[in-house]
Motif scaffolding. Structure first.
Motif, short mmCIF file in Angstrom:
data_model
loop_
_atom_site.label_atom_id
_atom_site.label_comp_id
_atom_site.label_asym_id
_atom_site.label_seq_id
_atom_site.Cartn_x
_atom_site.Cartn_y
_atom_site.Cartn_z
N VAL A 545 -11.06 33.54 70.52
CA VAL A 545 -12.29 33.21 69.80
C VAL A 545 -13.29 32.57 70.76
O VAL A 545 -12.99 31.55 71.39
CB VAL A 545 -11.99 32.26 68.62
CG1 VAL A 545 -13.30 31.90 67.90
CG2 VAL A 545 -11.01 32.90 67.65
N ALA A 547 -16.65 32.04 69.71
CA ALA A 547 -17.57 31.25 68.89
C ALA A 547 -16.96 31.09 67.50
O ALA A 547 -16.32 32.03 67.00
CB ALA A 547 -18.94 31.94 68.80
N PHE A 549 -16.05 31.17 63.63
CA PHE A 549 -16.41 32.10 62.56
C PHE A 549 -15.36 32.01 61.45
O PHE A 549 -14.28 31.43 61.62
CB PHE A 549 -16.53 33.54 63.07
CG PHE A 549 -15.21 34.21 63.35
CD1 PHE A 549 -14.64 35.06 62.42
CD2 PHE A 549 -14.53 33.98 64.54
CE1 PHE A 549 -13.42 35.68 62.66
CE2 PHE A 549 -13.32 34.61 64.80
CZ PHE A 549 -12.76 35.46 63.87
N LYS A 559 -11.85 28.39 65.20
CA LYS A 559 -12.71 27.61 66.10
C LYS A 559 -12.59 28.16 67.51
O LYS A 559 -11.66 28.93 67.84
CB LYS A 559 -12.32 26.14 66.07
CG LYS A 559 -10.91 25.82 66.52
CD LYS A 559 -10.65 24.31 66.42
CE LYS A 559 -9.26 23.94 66.94
NZ LYS A 559 -8.17 24.54 66.16
N LYS A 560 -13.54 27.80 68.35
CA LYS A 560 -13.57 28.28 69.72
C LYS A 560 -12.26 27.97 70.44
O LYS A 560 -11.74 26.86 70.35
CB LYS A 560 -14.75 27.64 70.48
CG LYS A 560 -14.93 28.18 71.90
CD LYS A 560 -16.15 27.56 72.57
CE LYS A 560 -16.30 28.09 73.99
NZ LYS A 560 -17.47 27.51 74.68
N TYR A 574 -12.06 42.34 61.00
CA TYR A 574 -12.52 41.58 62.17
C TYR A 574 -13.60 42.32 62.98
O TYR A 574 -14.11 41.78 63.94
CB TYR A 574 -11.35 41.27 63.10
CG TYR A 574 -10.36 40.30 62.53
CD1 TYR A 574 -10.49 38.94 62.74
CD2 TYR A 574 -9.28 40.74 61.78
CE1 TYR A 574 -9.57 38.03 62.23
CE2 TYR A 574 -8.35 39.85 61.25
CZ TYR A 574 -8.51 38.50 61.47
OH TYR A 574 -7.60 37.61 60.96
N ALA A 577 -16.90 40.57 63.68
CA ALA A 577 -16.79 39.47 64.64
C ALA A 577 -16.68 40.02 66.06
O ALA A 577 -17.24 39.43 67.01
CB ALA A 577 -15.58 38.60 64.31
N GLN A 580 -20.18 41.24 67.11
CA GLN A 580 -21.13 40.15 67.39
C GLN A 580 -20.67 39.27 68.55
O GLN A 580 -21.30 38.25 68.87
CB GLN A 580 -21.31 39.29 66.14
CG GLN A 580 -22.02 40.02 65.00
CD GLN A 580 -22.26 39.12 63.81
OE1 GLN A 580 -22.26 37.90 63.92
NE2 GLN A 580 -22.49 39.74 62.65
N LYS A 582 -18.01 37.38 68.84
CA LYS A 582 -17.36 36.13 68.49
C LYS A 582 -15.90 36.09 68.95
O LYS A 582 -15.31 35.01 69.08
CB LYS A 582 -17.44 35.90 66.98
CG LYS A 582 -18.86 35.65 66.47
CD LYS A 582 -18.88 35.35 64.98
CE LYS A 582 -20.29 35.06 64.50
NZ LYS A 582 -20.83 33.81 65.08
N VAL A 583 -15.31 37.23 69.16
CA VAL A 583 -13.95 37.30 69.68
C VAL A 583 -13.89 38.34 70.80
O VAL A 583 -14.69 39.28 70.84
CB VAL A 583 -12.91 37.66 68.58
CG1 VAL A 583 -12.80 36.58 67.55
CG2 VAL A 583 -13.25 38.99 67.93
#
Length: 603
Positions: A545, A547, A549, A559-560, A574, A577, A580, A582-583
């Motif tokens: 991760v 960021a 989400f 969490k990060k 997923y 995510a 974008q 985020k992962v």
């Protein structure tokens, strides 16, 4: 307590099979002993029974009343009657003692002749009284496992593999009344589903403790209350059946990973502080205190990375909507012989995943051979789509030339110039080193299965016909094959006695019974009115991760820095995510138990 093994070790030359094996078996226990092929399961139970010695360790046995079902059934030229009474049968014990007295008397010496003569007479009377009773017991045991009573006078080497296994099961029935514990090594191998379910019910009714080595996950789910896994020569115990073991094993691995990361981070932090103090305050002894703190830290072992089979079966161009159609078909082995199956009506369509099951000898293989047009349809209509590209997997591996090595076998299909690709393919099936180079006649059954599956991948198919694809494979290999078949977008028709496989791969089943092939739109468990297995184990990709989400499909917040395991059927949840940023995929893969859609409810 019936048995206890503590800190058992066993090596064969330089190969350490067991390095710290422990187990305790209590009255009425039901324990499943699992591990990959070659982990040492059979060796461990032979040490428990005293058949093989251990190198070090302590074995405590508080019962001599033991029933033992070996992995490989008796196949020598001995009558079934003798096998049923050996080695714990009542009659056989009497006869052995009478033979021992005969030998003592023949040797002479300082003996109590009156006592021996009296004992011998008592044994003769017992033998005369129980001959008829024990004969009836043997016949009843054979009939319980589905064998005719007249099989008593046949020889073991004239029986099929399934018949020999049933004889050994009947021996367990004969022994069980006088046993405290039943030890069974792969008891469901070569058995049909009806016999396996009879065995499960028998064990549930039995007063005996049970220790079973098995790769049959459905069997382990039904009979086991404790699981003992052998991994890297060590044992680890989990309470519950196989499905509960899978979840607890995952949590165990996650805990070990977290502990390793925490330990490693703390150690690096202390080492950095010590190095800075040594550099900045070299005249003081402060840094030595830090070094002593590091030396006293409890060392955490890094979890070993599991080597896993990675299989992806790519389908050729899709066939038409209909793949096979049978209208009121009758099937015989040869023209002029009686029909084995009658009035068969099937409509097999593109993308169907069909499991065929039934008792041995009912005609499962006959149905498959008719679809392959290897035997005739004596009446009715069989239609095969012209676009079918069929890949066939036989449990007997007739397509393999056992004189060749695994590499040479693949090169037959790939071409001699593609040696590197062949070795890469075999490595995906965990076939490396001398297993690649030596003749396949010297490989284990599980290794030959992997070669046959690798050969199947060489062929472009849109229809797979599989005959017992999970036979001889250990549990991790079965999971890998199941995952590959779940991702395969062609049509699958498989004959199997593996009920876990029927539930996790097949969306419909066909029961072959009493000359009929009866289709059912649902899993095996649904057909039998049992709760369907709604979770399976799949290979999942690891993501880190980047960021924070929330996965709104599950409500889980990340969490990060968190790591997320995403199985193929979860990817849709997923994808946003991932898109974008985020992962990010790390390249790691682990096993994960995931929910699968119920084909009936669509949930």
């Amino acid at each position: 307590m019936l048995f206890r093994a503590e800190s058992v070790t066993k090596a064969f030359g330089p190969n350490k099979v067991l390095v710290d094996a422990n187990i305790q078996i209590n009255e009425h226990d039901a324990i499943g002993l699992i591990g990959v092929n070659g982990a040492g399961k059979s060796t461990f139970i032979k040490i428990l029974l005293g058949i093989e010695p251990c190198d070090t360790g302590e074995i405590t046995r508080r019962s001599k009343n033991i029933g033992y079902l070996e992995q490989f059934a008796e196949s020598s030229h001995v009558p079934v009657r003798e096998v049923l009474g050996r080695p714990y049968g009542h009659i056989e014990n009497i006869r052995r003692r009478m033979a021992a007295i005969d030998e003592e008397m023949a040797n002479g010496g300082d003996l109590d002749w009156n006592a021996l003569a009296t004992e011998y007479a008592d044994l003769e009377q017992k033998l005369a009284n129980c001959d008829v009773a024990d004969e009836n017991k043997l016949r009843d045991a054979l009939e319980q496992v589905g064998l005719p009573a007249d099989m008593m006078d046949r020889f073991m080497d004239t029986l099929s593999g399934g018949e020999r296994t049933k004889v050994m099961l009947a021996r367990i029935v004969v022994q069980a009344e006088e046993c405290d514990i039943l030890v069974m090594d792969e008891p469901t191998s070569h058995l049909d589903i009806d016999t396996i379910e009879w065995l499960e019910d028998y064990l549930l009714r039995s007063h005996c403790a049970v220790l079973a080595v098995s790769h049959d996950r459905y069997f382990l789910d039904k009979m086991a209350v404790r699981m003992v896994e052998i991994e890297n020569g060590k044992t680890r115990e989990y309470k519950g059946n196989y499905s509960q073991f899978v979840m607890k094993k995952m949590l165990d691995l996650q805990r070990q990973e977290r502990e390793w990361e925490k330990y490693n981070q703390a150690k690096r932090t202390q080492e950095a502080i010590a190095e800075r103090l040594k550099h900045d305050q070299w005249y003081a002894a402060t840094y030595k205190t830090r070094e002593k703190m590091i030396a006293k830290m409890e060392i955490k072992e890094k979890p070993e990375e599991l080597r896993e089979i990675t299989v992806r079966i790519q389908a050729a161009h899709k066939s038409g909507k209909n793949v096979f159609m049978m209208k009121d078909c009758s099937i015989a082995y040869e023209k002029g012989q009686p029909d084995v199956l009658e009035h068969v009506n099937l409509d097999i369509r593109k993308g169907d995943k069909i499991g065929i099951f039934g008792a041995n000898g009912q005609g499962k293989s006959t149905l498959v051979k008719a679809l392959l047009e290897e035997i005739p349809v004596t009446s009715g209509e069989l239609w095969t789509a012209p676009g079918n590209k069929v890949g066939y997997y036989s449990q007997h591996h007739e397509e393999l030339d056992l004189r060749l090595s695994a590499e040479e076998q693949l090169l037959v299909y790939m071409g001699k110039e593609r040696r590197a690709e062949a070795r890469q393919m075999l490595a995906r099936f965990l076939l490396v080193g001398d297993a690649v180079d030596r003749p396949m006649s010297t490989l284990s059954g599980g290794q030959r299965c992997r070669v046959a599956l690798a050969v199947l991948l060489m062929k472009e198919t849109n229809v797979l016909i599989l005959d017992e694809p999970t036979n001889y494979l250990d549990i991790p290999a079965r999971h890998a094959i199941e995952e590959a078949l779940n991702e395969y977008d062609g049509t699958i028709i498989t004959v199997t006695h593996d009920r876990y496989f029927l539930d996790s791969v097949c969306t419909s089943v066909i029961e072959v019974k009493d000359g009929r092939a009866i289709p059912y739109a649902g899993t095996y468990s649904q057909m039998k009115g049992r709760p369907n297995i709604t979770e399976i184990v799949m290979d999942a990709d690891e993501y880190r991760v980047l960021a924070p989400f929330t996965n709104w499909a599950t409500g889980m917040k990340y969490k990060k820095g968190d790591r997320v395991l995403v199985a193929p059927n979860e990817l849709e949840n997923y994808q946003w995510a991932i898109d974008q940023g985020k992962v990010k995929k790390t390249g790691g893969r682990q096993r994960k138990k995931v929910a699968v859609k119920d084909p009936q409810s669509g949930e």
